[in-house]
Write an enzyme that holds these catalytic residues in place. Structure first.
Site, short mmCIF file in Angstrom:
data_model
loop_
_atom_site.label_atom_id
_atom_site.label_comp_id
_atom_site.label_asym_id
_atom_site.label_seq_id
_atom_site.Cartn_x
_atom_site.Cartn_y
_atom_site.Cartn_z
CE LYS A 224 64.85 77.67 6.84
NZ LYS A 224 66.06 77.82 7.63
NE ARG B 232 67.54 84.51 6.96
CZ ARG B 232 66.88 83.93 5.94
NH1 ARG B 232 66.00 82.98 6.17
NH2 ARG B 232 67.11 84.32 4.69
#
Ligand code: HH2
Length: 279
Positions: free
Chosen positions: A221, A257
């Site tokens: 991210k 994740r």
């Protein structure tokens, strides 16, 4: 701590679970367009399962900042051939969707988990998960993917996220979802500044205090790039992602994740061993 996902029960006191990401989308921030072809998606799923993924999370709608929603029919058109092709692959499948109709079809096609980044924005979602006895991930997000990065200031991001997740757990349980099926997620990057995402990573014990498994999705991210300066392609953020996985494990997260399963499993092994040694 156990997490019940249909007929599968994970023992989360034993080890951290690694959930591999496969986005069947043209526009996901890291793997967009790579797995839109069902054959490519199925091959990627097999690859991540062989690397040791405990679960695979299949999504057909990008939720990157600024993205618009994808109609349920289109989500299902993307997912259906992939789920059919995975029927014989022995790995637990999760569907990443905000839409109850998509979740229901995916559960009928073998998924055991619903990963809902909107934490039950679709009023039918909790009933769908409850009827299937599926695992249900409730994630914190401010607004929608389209709007979430407009306002990222909080008085205390961790307290606000924990309060929200506590309330959404109560909503899920009131709709019939068993407590042991629930997992919670602070939503790293979903309406958060880089500092807010860091605080959430560093203060995971305030979320585990809610009594359910904590899932963390920091992989590749952009907040990582804000800190490390890797402002190029998301794949350049793998080393920072592994560091985030180690921090999350050290802080007591239960499920990670990630895009990079094999490498994450190594980081998790090291951080888990260190955590055990600290006791
Ligand atoms: N992050 C993304 C999507 N789904 N689900 C949970 N529970 N937690 C997360 O942090 C999370 C999530 C965004 O990542 P990705 O799927 O790689 O990208 P995109 O939304 O662009 O498809």
């Amino acid at each position: 701590m156990i997490w019940r996902c249909g007929d599968i029960t994970f023992d989360l006191s034993a080890r951290v679970l690694v959930m591999g990401i496969v986005n069947v989308t043209p526009d996901s921030f890291s793997d967009g367009g790579r797995y839109l072809d069902p054959g490519a998606a199925i091959a990627r799923c097999r690859e991540l399962a062989a690397e040791g993924a405990d679960l695979l999370d299949l999504g057909a709608e990008s939720t990157r900042p600024g993205s618009a929603s994808v109609p349920p029919e289109e989500q299902w058109r993307r997912l259906e051939p992939v789920l059919a092709g995975l029927a014989c692959v022995p790995v637990t499948r999760s569907v990443d969707t905000r839409c109850a109709a998509v979740a229901e079809r995916a559960l009928s096609a073998g998924c055991r988990v619903v990963n809902d980044v909107s934490a039950l924005s679709d009023p039918a979602m909790a009933g769908v998960a409850a009827r299937a006895g599926a695992g249900l991930v409730l994630m914190h997000m401010r607004g929608t993917p389209e709007t979430m990065q407009r306002e990222t200031a909080y008085a205390d991001v961790v307290a606000e996220v924990a309060g929200y997740l506590h309330e959404r757990m109560a909503v899920a349980e009131a709709a019939g979802v068993a407590r042991e099926c629930l997992a919670i997620d602070p939503g790293i990057g979903f309406g958060k500044s880089a500092q807010g995402s860091l605080e959430l990573l560093a203060r995971i014990p305030e979320l585990t205090a809610l009594g359910r498994p904590v899932l963390v999705g920091a992989s590749r991210k952009s907040f990582l790039a804000r800190i490390t300066g890797d402002e190029g392609e998301p794949a350049e953020r793998v080393p920072a992602s592994l560091a985030a996985a180690a921090v999350a494990t050290w802080q007591g997260a239960h499920i990670l994740r990630v895009h990079d399963v094999a490498a994450t499993l190594r980081a998790v092994k090291l951080a888990s061993a260190a955590r055990r040694a600290a006791r």
